[in-house]
Design a protein around this motif. Structure first.
Motif: not given
Ligand SMILES: Cc1ncc(C[n+]2csc(CCOP(=O)(O)OP(=O)(O)O)c2C)c(N)n1
Ligand SMILES: CC(=O)[C@@H](O)[C@H](O)COP(=O)(O)O
Ligand SMILES: [Mg+2]
Length: 638
Positions: A277-283, A163-174, A118-127
């Motif tokens: 937290p880093m977001l790399v946007h690849v095409l 998850a982005l909201n939470n990760a951005g707030h916690l500010g840790k390297r991921m 199922h989709s859209s779980t990865s950022i939560s799990a990574a956090l």
């Protein structure tokens, strides 16, 4: 057969460390060829994996998996990852019984730190992994970096933003890698998709390597030496003010996800320097490198086995229309006469047949993107506004919208019509996609009507029933695949709510079927007939409300009653048992058995093989009848 000299030497990702960048580029080409070749033999999700070949090589070459946790969202793109992580010898067993799963799976490999499908779980799990590392969680292997790879379709879901909201707030390297191929299964819909395109519409794809070099040369000497933190550098090359930055991520990109040199350089740089937290946007391009996939409307999303040269799929001829098609055509027929009917899909227009509905009624079909929760409540709003919404979802994906079903639909008694496809065991997608729970989680809700079609003709009538039913929510379920080949009615006729139908009158034992096991029940009766046993068979049609009268009559006139359904415990059979208990039927010695899915998650196989594991095919039904009548132990009855 394509030669794969470098890939042949790779047993684990550690072997990538000794390859130079030129060799890694060659490895990527070999990996692509191997992926195409394997999927041509097994079938499966082709397009997404081909789009991430370079990304897969770059991530494994730079990061230190499995210590660094690489988490693939949905994970339908994980085949190249499986090939590089010690599973190449089994890659041609993908999606087969006892073979590799088509998705990442913790029990399969330490390189799959988190299962998905199922989709859209990865950022939560990574956090979660990131914060576990911060707090000293140290499973084996010790925790390194967490990297989530998520597609542009999957990032549209609310959960990803939570998850982005939470990760951005916690500010840790991921690290979050946004793999943007401008495709979901179908072309993606929604404002988020347009937003991602707008980020780069007027700007060339970044050549970060060059841009960074340029940026460094402009810096004063000491900084050239020690531009220590990624963001000091990155702000020279990122597109400022993205949504992701507002959420607390450093945004980097967009970059060409097929340019391995750049990917390697970017990930090496980030691995060395990032501290936030880093977001790399690849095409990328879904289906990349295989012309038949690149040229297909779905970019080769999922394929049956195919011919390598032509890309032609080997599909067995069908003897009956698929349930999905019957549903879509019935809904179209109903909608010709009722302009209040609208239909909603969550990113599965083809899978639910609503692409056909949209051809007839483009303004009355809504693809809400991967957003089942929103989709359900959107339907609730449509119903409250006087429309007749059909919420067409796979059973397994409806799970994600359960609170919305309870809180927004059921409690408000809103007439949302749930068309639940892929009910029961679905085959190659395995346990994550099994439609096992919907009857249990819907039939316990006050005011819900819950139906299951026994064949495609019944489905036509159930669509008509759902249209006619305006007094609260109603659901009907039907399986993946083709129908039974029964004669089709000219038009759907609403069924009486809560009334089943007798199929054949027999004696001693009654089998009460809910859904498409009916075909297997009738096969079992043939075999039992040869043994002199003639069961009564009824089709319950409704799990809620139950046909009390019919069930109590069956119980009264038979020595034994067996229910059967394509669902987990807690569904139809449990409701029947409750009724029989409440009515004191057991006080008078009725023998009762309930055939439900066993209390295990059944791995992928053909649906028939999965129902064998579940002991729910005709021979198992026959055995159950013999057991309940005490015949098996006593040998054949005269
Ligand atoms: C919750 C949920 N809803 C629907 C699906 C069905 N589904 C699987 S892949 C997919 C498209 C994903 O698009 P994207 O994330 O962009 O990945 P791509 O296939 O483009 O690489 C969908 C809708 C799912 N797996 N999970
Ligand atoms: C990965 C995913 O969730 C979908 O692609 C799913 O495999 C589709 O299943 P169907 O083939 O039953 O439509
Ligand atoms: Mg995509």
């Amino acid at each position: 057969m394509t030669q794969t000299p470098l890939l042949d030497k790779v047993k684990t990702p550690a072997d990538l460390k000794s390859l130079n960048d030129r060799e890694l580029r060659q490895l990527a080409d070999e990996l692509r060829a191997e992926t195409i070749s394997a999927v041509s033999e097994t079938g499966g999700h082709l397009g997404a994996g081909l789009g991430v070949v370079e990304l897969t090589v770059a991530l494994h070459a730079v990061f230190d998996t499995p210590r660094d946790r690489l988490i693939w969202d949905v994970s339908h793109q994980c085949y190249p990852h499986k090939i590089l992580t010690g599973r190449r010898d089994r890659i041609r067993t993908l999606r087969q019984q006892d073979g590799l799963s088509g998705f990442t799976k913790r029990s399969e490999s330490p390189y799959d730190p988190f299962g998905a499908a199922h989709s859209s779980t990865s950022i939560s799990a990574a956090l979660g992994f990131t914060m576990a590392r911060e707090l000293g969680g140290a499973p084996d292997p010790a925790l390194g970096d967490a990297i989530a790879v998520i597609g542009d379709g999957s990032i549209s879901a609310g959960m990803a933003f939570e998850a982005l909201n939470n990760a951005g707030h916690l500010g840790k390297r991921m690290f979050v890698v946004l793999n943007d191929n401008e495709m979901s299964i179908a072309p993606p819909t929604g404002a988020m998709s347009s937003y991602l395109s707008r980020i780069y519409v007027d700007k060339p794809v970044q050549d970060l390597k060059q841009a960074m070099k340029g940026a460094i040369s402009l810096l004063p000497g000491p900084f050239q030496e020690g531009a220590r933190r990624a963001k000091d550098l990155l702000k020279h090359v990122t597109v400022g003010g993205t949504l992701f930055e507002e959420l607390g991520f450093n945004y980097l990109g967009p970059i060409d996800g097929h340019d391995l040199d750049q990917l390697l350089w970017v990930f090496r740089t980030l691995r060395e320097r990032a501290d936030e937290p880093m977001l790399v946007h690849v095409l990328t391009q879904k289906g990349k490198g295989y012309a038949p996939a690149e040229g297909a409307a779905d970019r080769g999303h999922a394929r049956a086995k195919f011919d390598l040269v032509t890309g032609k799929q080997h599909k067995s001829p069908s003897n009956a229309p698929s349930y999905t098609k019957v549903f879509a055509e019935s809904l179209i027929a109903q909608a010709q006469n009722d302009d209040k009917i609208v239909a909603v899909t969550a990113a599965m227009p083809d899978g639910t047949g609503l692409d056909l509905f949209a051809k007839h009624f483009p303004k009355r079909m809504f693809d809400v993107a991967i957003a089942e929760q929103h989709g359900v409540t959107f339907c609730a709003g449509l119903a409250a506004g006087g429309m007749k919404p059909f919420c067409a979802m796979y059973s397994t994906f409806l799970q994600r919208g359960y609170d919305q079903v309870v809180h927004d639909v059921a409690i408000q008694r809103l007439p949302v019509r749930f068309a639940i496809d892929r009910a029961g065991l679905v085959g190659a997608d395995g346990a994550t996609h099994a439609g096992s729970y919907d009857v249990a989680f819907l039939a316990n809700l006050p005011g819900f009507v819950v139906m299951a079609a026994a064949d495609e003709a019944e489905l036509v009538h159930m669509v008509a029933t759902a249209v006619a039913h305006d007094d609260g929510p109603i659901a009907f379920r039907f399986p993946r695949g083709e129908g039974e080949g029964v004669e089709m009615p000219a038009k759907g006729v609403p069924l009486e709510i809560g009334k089943g139908r007798m199929i054949r009158q027999g004696k001693r034992v009654a089998i009460l079927s809910f859904g498409t096991r009916l075909g297997e029940v009738l096969k079992a009766c043939e075999a039992l007939g040869a043994k002199g046993i003639t069961p009564t068979v009824a089709d319950a049609r409704f799990a809620k409300p139950l046909d009390r009268e019919m069930i109590l009559e069956l119980a009264r006139t038979h020595e034994a009653l067996i229910t059967i359904e394509e669902g987990a415990v807690g569904g139809f059979g449990s409701h029947v048992a409750q009724l029989l208990a409440d009515e004191g039927v057991f006080d008078h010695g009725l023998k009762y058995r309930s055939m439900v899915l066993p209390d295990i998650f059944i791995d992928q196989a053909s649906p028939r093989a999965m129902y064998d594991v579940a002991a729910m095919n005709a021979p198992h039904i026959e055995a159950k009848v013999l057991e309940v009548l005490g015949v098996a132990q006593m040998g054949k009855r005269a």
